[in-house]
Design a protein around this motif. Structure first.
Motif, short mmCIF file in Angstrom:
data_model
loop_
_atom_site.label_atom_id
_atom_site.label_comp_id
_atom_site.label_asym_id
_atom_site.label_seq_id
_atom_site.Cartn_x
_atom_site.Cartn_y
_atom_site.Cartn_z
N GLN A 186 -11.64 -2.68 -4.69
CA GLN A 186 -10.40 -2.54 -5.42
C GLN A 186 -8.77 -2.56 -4.47
N ALA A 187 -8.82 -1.78 -3.69
CA ALA A 187 -7.87 -1.63 -2.73
C ALA A 187 -7.60 -3.07 -2.14
N ILE A 188 -8.55 -3.78 -1.65
CA ILE A 188 -8.36 -5.07 -1.03
C ILE A 188 -7.92 -6.08 -2.08
N ILE A 189 -8.22 -6.13 -3.25
CA ILE A 189 -7.89 -7.00 -4.63
C ILE A 189 -6.49 -6.60 -4.67
N TYR A 190 -6.06 -5.25 -4.60
CA TYR A 190 -4.75 -5.04 -4.93
C TYR A 190 -3.65 -5.46 -3.73
N ALA A 191 -4.39 -5.49 -2.65
CA ALA A 191 -3.48 -5.99 -1.70
C ALA A 191 -3.19 -7.61 -1.78
N GLY A 192 -4.24 -7.98 -1.88
CA GLY A 192 -4.48 -9.66 -2.22
C GLY A 192 -3.45 -9.92 -3.29
N ASN A 193 -3.30 -9.12 -4.26
CA ASN A 193 -2.55 -9.54 -5.67
C ASN A 193 -0.90 -9.08 -5.16
N LYS A 194 -0.81 -8.51 -4.09
CA LYS A 194 0.61 -8.15 -3.78
C LYS A 194 1.03 -9.16 -2.42
N GLY A 195 0.14 -10.18 -2.30
CA GLY A 195 0.47 -11.31 -1.29
C GLY A 195 0.12 -11.10 -0.12
N ALA A 196 -0.79 -9.99 0.35
CA ALA A 196 -1.29 -9.86 1.67
C ALA A 196 -2.59 -10.51 2.13
N VAL A 197 -2.66 -11.03 3.16
CA VAL A 197 -3.84 -11.84 3.56
C VAL A 197 -4.59 -10.46 4.48
N VAL A 198 -5.87 -10.11 3.92
CA VAL A 198 -6.41 -9.34 4.69
C VAL A 198 -7.66 -9.53 5.56
#
Length: 223
Positions: free
Chosen positions: A62-74
């Motif tokens: 969920q944290a990675i999905i959250y980051a992606g929704n904020k525009g971050a490439v992980v």
């Protein structure tokens, strides 16, 4: 960053000198970086899924999905166990770019994890790097330098290239980035995608020289 020299870096320490740390620290750091506006989050770390509870795996996801929704490439290290990447988190999540390692001869590094979740490979053996005072990471060759091997090094290279890509066009999505990297990579191993090299070895110049926006298909032009 040697690859993207003008980037701003948010250094967040989640592991100790021995490489140990809590999954909650990793989760908190991902969310913090995303809230701070990070466009690239490099996770040169990972854990065997058998060591994590399902609740911890879900929270990390969920944290990675959250980051992606904020525009971050992980961007994530595939892992150094010479094992199937599907057994390791966060590299096996679909939302990340999982990066393995190759040698200077473009051969798969013996330690590099592999599998269908692997996206790309990058150099990851005997890489010259600065050595922090008081540490013995890698093979020290002087007071200032060491030679490092591992998918953590490979992932950081891809993170630098992604930063350059976003500087070129900040409106690219993770899917845009993934497509450009995969189509512009140097194909290694079996033709096309394969579990040992993913889509191939990342190529910074080629990735920055591809454009598919006008036609929907990638084509090369020279900068």
């Amino acid at each position: 960053s040697a690859i993207a020299p003008d980037v701003k870096i948010i250094p967040l320490k989640v592991l100790d000198a021995s490489g140990n740390g809590s999954i909650q620290n990793v989760i908190d750091a991902i969310r913090y970086a995303a809230d701070m506006g990070a466009r690239v989050i490099n996770l040169s770390l990972g854990a065997d899924m058998s060591t994590l509870s399902q609740d911890a795996i879900d929270q990390l996801h969920q944290a990675i999905i959250y980051a992606g929704n904020k525009g971050a490439v992980v961007v994530v290290a595939a892992g150094n166990a010479g094992d199937d990447v599907s057994k390791y988190y966060p590299a096996s999540f679909n939302e990340v770019l999982a990066v393995g390692s190759v040698t200077s001869l473009n051969q798969r590094a013996y330690f590099s994890n592999y599998g269908n979740q692997l996206d790309l490979v990058a150099p990851g053996t005997d890489i010259l790097a600065l050595r922090a005072t008081g540490t013995s990471l890698g093979t020290p060759i002087s007071g200032q330098y060491t030679q490092l091997s591992g998918t953590s090094i490979s992932a950081s290279m891809v993170s630098g290239i992604v930063a350059l890509m976003l500087a070129q066009n900040p409106y690219q999505s993770i899917d845009d980035i993934r497509r450009r990297l995969s189509y512009s990579s140097e194909d290694l191993g079996a033709q096309g995608f394969d579990p040992y090299f993913g889509y191939g070895e990342v190529n910074a110049f080629a990735a920055l020289s591809y454009d598919y926006y006008s036609t929907g298909a990638l084509k090369t032009y020279w900068l």
